[in-house]
Design an enzyme around this catalytic site. Sequence first.
Site, PDB file in Angstrom:
ATOM      1  N   ASP A 132      30.365  56.457  44.889  1.00 21.52           N
ATOM      2  CA  ASP A 132      29.822  56.105  43.572  1.00 21.52           C
ATOM      3  C   ASP A 132      30.711  56.531  42.402  1.00 21.52           C
ATOM      4  OD1 ASP A 132      27.696  55.343  45.117  1.00 21.52           O
ATOM      5  OD2 ASP A 132      26.432  57.050  44.597  1.00 21.52           O
ATOM      6  N   HIS A 220      34.324  28.270  38.924  1.00 23.22           N
ATOM      7  CA  HIS A 220      33.338  29.144  39.574  1.00 23.22           C
ATOM      8  C   HIS A 220      33.039  30.314  38.633  1.00 23.22           C
ATOM      9  CE1 HIS A 220      37.204  31.096  40.348  1.00 23.22           C
ATOM     10  NE2 HIS A 220      36.505  32.209  40.236  1.00 23.22           N
TER      11      HIS A 220
END
Length: 326
Positions: A132, A220
């Site tokens: 994290d 995209h």
Amino acid sequence: MDTSKSFTIGVLTSGGDAPGMNPCIRAVVRTAMTHGAKVLGVVDGFEGLLNGEFRPLGARDVGGILQRGGTILQTSRSPRFMEPHGQREAIRHMNEVGMDGLVVIGGEGSLRGAYALHQQGIKVIGIPGSIDNDVWGTSISIGTDTAMNTIMDAVDKLRDTASSHHRAFLIETMGRNCGYLAAMTGIVCGAEIVLIPEVQVSFEEVAKTIEEAYKRGKTHAIIINAEGSGHRTTDLAKRLDDMDVGFKTRVTILGHIQRGGSPTAYDRLLASRMGLKAVDALLAGKSGVMTGLVERGIEYVPLEEVISHKREANFEYYEMTKVLAR
Ligand code: F6P
């Protein structure tokens, strides 16, 4: 230092596994042996400490693990250890086997556990290990670089499909309450928008960003949604489809794949440096500190400071994702 001859060091990995924990264990063992100290591996993190599950580790026991993800010592999240009773049991077992010091490799919660033991007179050194990157006092934790590379590989593959089908891919990354993985991979994967816990973004803003990307002729769109952003990835996708923003959407939740895999060169190096410095610290009589990467060096950062500060998001990087999404 001569007293190191009889010194016994415990080492444990705690909390979520992170790639690089194994090279760190290896560095702890081999540095200790170089100084004539012994190492006891603690199985299953703090759970093993309070159950007295120890196993001697020698140089050959940590051979061939440098490139392996996960942790050979195994890990756990131990609510029992957070209670005074659990800590008392752990200290009792440490005394029984004559453990003189302990190295704790783990994230924020694990470093809190390490500090609790230090406060009770046990010699402890913490090493930040968490994908994290939410630990204060180090610019990066062990495992974060590998996780970023795993996410980048996945998004690169998804982008092939996204651009072939004119789709918007919503990709959910881990990180708990920290947006580091999402923001950084947003930059290296060319995301149109990144959603992180530290910045509140409305659904309308997401929809507008994606629709504008469509109008600008993009083939995209990549949306990176950190798990703690406040938006459920599947809900976001449904609402975008219902509203029709140009691209049809697809969802990929990367999940625990982000925690696995062989550690990158960066993580192996960081883990090795921190493991070595942790043993140096214990043998020099230090306790209650964490090895932190500060600028280019490994420094000893007081655990008390580490656990009392929240790591701030780097908004400069977050803003960068917007500029580069043109
Ligand atoms: O702290 C690492 C982490 O992978 C977080 O990103 C995530 O929120 C959590 O652990 C998942 O925990 P568990 O492995 O218990 O599902």
